[in-house]
Design a protein around this motif. Structure first.
Motif, PDB file in Angstrom:
ATOM      1  N   ALA A  29      30.821   2.248  39.699  1.00  0.00           N
ATOM      2  CA  ALA A  29      31.365   1.930  41.021  1.00  0.00           C
ATOM      3  C   ALA A  29      32.880   1.953  41.000  1.00  0.00           C
ATOM      4  CB  ALA A  29      30.883   0.551  41.475  1.00  0.00           C
ATOM      5  N   ALA A  30      33.469   2.456  42.077  1.00  0.00           N
ATOM      6  CA  ALA A  30      34.918   2.355  42.269  1.00  0.00           C
ATOM      7  C   ALA A  30      35.211   0.968  42.823  1.00  0.00           C
ATOM      8  CB  ALA A  30      35.389   3.428  43.242  1.00  0.00           C
ATOM      9  N   VAL A  31      36.248   0.325  42.307  1.00  0.00           N
ATOM     10  CA  VAL A  31      36.550  -1.050  42.695  1.00  0.00           C
ATOM     11  C   VAL A  31      38.030  -1.212  42.991  1.00  0.00           C
ATOM     12  CG1 VAL A  31      34.626  -2.024  41.360  1.00  0.00           C
ATOM     13  CG2 VAL A  31      36.869  -1.774  40.270  1.00  0.00           C
ATOM     14  N   VAL A  32      38.328  -2.254  43.756  1.00  0.00           N
ATOM     15  CA  VAL A  32      39.711  -2.669  43.990  1.00  0.00           C
ATOM     16  C   VAL A  32      39.939  -3.957  43.219  1.00  0.00           C
ATOM     17  CG1 VAL A  32      41.422  -3.391  45.687  1.00  0.00           C
ATOM     18  CG2 VAL A  32      39.772  -1.619  46.274  1.00  0.00           C
ATOM     19  N   LEU A  33      40.936  -3.940  42.341  1.00  0.00           N
ATOM     20  CA  LEU A  33      41.305  -5.097  41.544  1.00  0.00           C
ATOM     21  C   LEU A  33      42.408  -5.881  42.246  1.00  0.00           C
ATOM     22  CD1 LEU A  33      41.467  -3.181  38.135  1.00  0.00           C
ATOM     23  CD2 LEU A  33      39.586  -4.593  38.971  1.00  0.00           C
ATOM     24  N   PRO A  34      42.691  -7.110  41.827  1.00  0.00           N
ATOM     25  CA  PRO A  34      43.802  -7.862  42.420  1.00  0.00           C
ATOM     26  C   PRO A  34      45.083  -7.031  42.419  1.00  0.00           C
ATOM     27  CG  PRO A  34      42.553  -9.267  40.933  1.00  0.00           C
ATOM     28  CD  PRO A  34      41.992  -7.879  40.786  1.00  0.00           C
ATOM     29  N   GLY A  35      45.899  -7.253  43.445  1.00  0.00           N
ATOM     30  CA  GLY A  35      47.134  -6.493  43.576  1.00  0.00           C
ATOM     31  C   GLY A  35      46.918  -5.095  44.112  1.00  0.00           C
ATOM     32  N   THR A 182      48.295 -17.020  40.967  1.00  0.00           N
ATOM     33  CA  THR A 182      49.483 -16.391  41.535  1.00  0.00           C
ATOM     34  C   THR A 182      50.296 -15.735  40.423  1.00  0.00           C
ATOM     35  OG1 THR A 182      50.859 -18.359  41.275  1.00  0.00           O
ATOM     36  CG2 THR A 182      49.588 -18.161  43.329  1.00  0.00           C
ATOM     37  N   PRO A 183      51.122 -14.740  40.777  1.00  0.00           N
ATOM     38  CA  PRO A 183      51.958 -14.107  39.746  1.00  0.00           C
ATOM     39  C   PRO A 183      52.837 -15.098  38.997  1.00  0.00           C
ATOM     40  CG  PRO A 183      51.953 -12.776  41.731  1.00  0.00           C
ATOM     41  CD  PRO A 183      51.246 -14.053  42.076  1.00  0.00           C
ATOM     42  N   GLU A 184      53.392 -16.062  39.720  1.00  0.00           N
ATOM     43  CA  GLU A 184      54.296 -17.024  39.091  1.00  0.00           C
ATOM     44  C   GLU A 184      53.549 -17.874  38.064  1.00  0.00           C
ATOM     45  OE1 GLU A 184      55.760 -15.509  42.775  1.00  0.00           O
ATOM     46  OE2 GLU A 184      53.922 -16.655  42.396  1.00  0.00           O
ATOM     47  N   ARG A 185      52.375 -18.345  38.417  1.00  0.00           N
ATOM     48  CA  ARG A 185      51.585 -19.166  37.491  1.00  0.00           C
ATOM     49  C   ARG A 185      51.095 -18.331  36.319  1.00  0.00           C
ATOM     50  NH1 ARG A 185      46.889 -21.117  40.652  1.00  0.00           N
ATOM     51  NH2 ARG A 185      46.238 -22.094  38.691  1.00  0.00           N
ATOM     52  N   SER A 186      50.747 -17.082  36.580  1.00  0.00           N
ATOM     53  CA  SER A 186      50.283 -16.204  35.509  1.00  0.00           C
ATOM     54  C   SER A 186      51.380 -15.982  34.469  1.00  0.00           C
ATOM     55  CB  SER A 186      49.830 -14.860  36.091  1.00  0.00           C
ATOM     56  OG  SER A 186      49.448 -13.977  35.068  1.00  0.00           O
ATOM     57  N   ILE A 187      52.582 -15.681  34.949  1.00  0.00           N
ATOM     58  CA  ILE A 187      53.713 -15.451  34.046  1.00  0.00           C
ATOM     59  C   ILE A 187      53.990 -16.711  33.231  1.00  0.00           C
ATOM     60  CG2 ILE A 187      56.205 -15.076  33.967  1.00  0.00           C
ATOM     61  CD1 ILE A 187      55.827 -13.200  36.422  1.00  0.00           C
ATOM     62  N   ALA A 188      53.988 -17.878  33.903  1.00  0.00           N
ATOM     63  CA  ALA A 188      54.278 -19.135  33.218  1.00  0.00           C
ATOM     64  C   ALA A 188      53.212 -19.470  32.178  1.00  0.00           C
ATOM     65  CB  ALA A 188      54.384 -20.269  34.241  1.00  0.00           C
ATOM     66  N   ALA A 189      51.949 -19.267  32.519  1.00  0.00           N
ATOM     67  CA  ALA A 189      50.862 -19.590  31.590  1.00  0.00           C
ATOM     68  C   ALA A 189      50.898 -18.682  30.375  1.00  0.00           C
ATOM     69  CB  ALA A 189      49.520 -19.473  32.299  1.00  0.00           C
ATOM     70  N   ASN A 190      51.131 -17.396  30.582  1.00  0.00           N
ATOM     71  CA  ASN A 190      51.198 -16.463  29.459  1.00  0.00           C
ATOM     72  C   ASN A 190      52.385 -16.776  28.557  1.00  0.00           C
ATOM     73  OD1 ASN A 190      49.141 -14.052  29.423  1.00  0.00           O
ATOM     74  ND2 ASN A 190      49.552 -14.458  31.587  1.00  0.00           N
ATOM     75  N   ARG A 191      53.506 -17.129  29.179  1.00  0.00           N
ATOM     76  CA  ARG A 191      54.691 -17.458  28.382  1.00  0.00           C
ATOM     77  C   ARG A 191      54.425 -18.718  27.545  1.00  0.00           C
ATOM     78  NH1 ARG A 191      58.229 -18.365  32.262  1.00  0.00           N
ATOM     79  NH2 ARG A 191      58.992 -16.213  32.318  1.00  0.00           N
ATOM     80  N   GLU A 192      53.855 -19.744  28.178  1.00  0.00           N
ATOM     81  CA  GLU A 192      53.606 -20.988  27.452  1.00  0.00           C
ATOM     82  C   GLU A 192      52.580 -20.786  26.340  1.00  0.00           C
ATOM     83  OE1 GLU A 192      52.171 -25.636  28.040  1.00  0.00           O
ATOM     84  OE2 GLU A 192      52.522 -24.394  29.817  1.00  0.00           O
ATOM     85  N   LEU A 193      51.546 -19.977  26.603  1.00  0.00           N
ATOM     86  CA  LEU A 193      50.542 -19.725  25.570  1.00  0.00           C
ATOM     87  C   LEU A 193      51.173 -19.023  24.367  1.00  0.00           C
ATOM     88  CD1 LEU A 193      47.609 -19.837  24.651  1.00  0.00           C
ATOM     89  CD2 LEU A 193      47.215 -17.673  25.856  1.00  0.00           C
ATOM     90  N   ALA A 194      52.001 -18.013  24.634  1.00  0.00           N
ATOM     91  CA  ALA A 194      52.663 -17.294  23.544  1.00  0.00           C
ATOM     92  C   ALA A 194      53.598 -18.213  22.775  1.00  0.00           C
ATOM     93  CB  ALA A 194      53.429 -16.094  24.090  1.00  0.00           C
TER      94      ALA A 194
END
Length: 411
Positions: A29-35, A182-194
């Protein structure tokens, strides 16, 4: 690209009705992802099996056309699945090198040695679960008090992560796999995890122990290569997230399935099936991972009669494949722990297939069978405290489960 007409809900939810609709149209199936990112999903069991093992399907995001051309927005919630450096995003010799290094630190012997500790931890957590129920009107959240701390405790001990940091790592991993973030939370979570894992690895380098993080820090392949810093952090992200989130969902989904199908639980008690059968049928019927990102055809390829253009981000539709009537029969949506294994293929693909088959599969199976066996032996009348339809679902189309699982331990 084929017009994308199936929009995957970033908020997740139960995938099975949408899967059935898409499968009725074909195995791809063709799909639309977030963004508004266009992608495709492979849904049919046999087609997915072919796709996962195809030599012209890559995991390295350099083949992801939209990402390479700057078409992916900052903070895209699925970015980690593409960009993390480790064996899940490597191909060919690079993949074999990384998997070899990790495998040496994750041996069958070492996993088997964990069996007594898993049994001991299970009994302790059952005490905690009973205590929580006694303090809350005989109702307890099984996911919070049992299904989560068991695999998180095991993976924490395996990698030398002390108990004080496990809750935070679970919270951050939830953020990383969320598709409605949200993009802001995603960036923050990835940064903190790293940052958290970098600090953890540095501390472990200064104070090594008998754990897999130390083994990864010191492991070398036959040419003398070690994991790079990015590969080490990427591997820890993979192992800690995949090492507990999937087993957490597996145990949760198995308990839900057995509560809704008491006749199947009776089959186990009568010796006509075992806990391994329950685990395998749960993996098929309600896969802990619904749509796993990403793979990319390195050239235009045809699967199930549908062309998937080169560079397309493709999801592996494990929850859909598990209920594919073409592979599992007209009763594919029925939970049946005595379901015969297909003679020509595995019962399910929920742990992957081919070169990227789940390295932690033996550990997940030991954890889940131990957990279910001890849980229903100690609490034979355990049942859901609320109707199934009232259980809040995962906020992700990657993970497939519920966020809480309130149960009554006794009738």
């Amino acid at each position: 690209m084929t017009t994308a007409h199936h929009r995957l809900d970033p908020a997740g939810g139960c995938p099975h009705a949408a899967n059935a609709r898409m499968l009725a149209e074909g195995p791809v199936a063709a799909v639309v992802l977030p963004g508004e990112v266009e992608g495709m999903a492979v849904l049919g069991h046999d087609t997915l099996r072919e796709f996962l093992a195809h030599p012209e399907v890559a995991k390295n995001a350099r083949h992801f056309t939209a990402l390479r051309e700057g078409g992916i927005p900052p903070g895209w919630p699925l970015a980690t699945f593409a960009s993390v450096q480790g064996m899940t995003t490597a191909d060919g010799a690079d993949h074999r090198r990384l998997r070899s290094l990790v495998s040496r630190a994750f041996t069958t012997r070492r996993v088997e040695e964990l069996r007594p500790r898993i049994a001991e931890l299970t009994e302790s957590l059952l005490d905690d679960l009973e205590r929580a129920a006694e303090e809350n009107g005989q109702v307890a959240d099984l996911r919070r008090h049992f299904a989560l701390p068991l695999p998180m405790g095991v993976i924490g001990e395996l990698f030398g992560v002390d108990a004080a940091h496990r809750d935070r790592l679970h919270h951050l991993s939830n953020q990383v796999v969320a598709t409605d973030i949200t993009p802001e939370r995603s960036i923050a979570a990835n940064r903190e995890l790293a940052e958290t894992l970098t600090a953890f690895a540095a501390a472990k380098a200064q104070d090594p122990g008998d754990d897999l993080t130390t083994a990864l820090l010191t492991a070398r392949d036959e040419d003398g290569d070690r994991l790079s810093h990015a590969e080490l952090i990427g591997t820890l992200v993979l192992m800690i997230i995949a090492g507990h989130e999937t087993t957490l969902n597996l145990i949760t989904n198995a308990v839900r399935a057995l509560c809704a199908h008491r006749d199947q639980l009776d089959l186990v008690r009568e010796g006509r099936a075992d806990w391994g059968d329950v685990v395998e049928e749960t993996l098929r019927w309600d896969a802990p991972v619904s749509y796993f990102p990403f793979r990319y055809p390195v050239q235009d390829l045809t699967f199930g009669g549908t062309v998937i253009p080169a560079g397309t981000p493709v999801l592996a539709g494990y929850s859909a494949a598990g209920r594919d009537p073409a592979a599992h029969g007209a009763d594919a949506d029925r939970f049946d722990v005595t379901r015969p294994r297909r003679p020509d293929a595995a019962r399910h693909l929920s742990l992957g297939h081919g070169a990227h088959y789940c390295l932690g599969a033996p550990l997940a199976r030991i954890e889940a069978t131990t957990a279910l066996g001890r849980l229903f032996t100690r609490f034979p009348d355990l049942d859901l405290a609320v109707p199934e339809e009232q259980l809040p679902r995962h906020a992700s189309f990657v993970g497939n489960s519920v966020r809480t699982l309130p149960v009554r331990l006794r009738a």
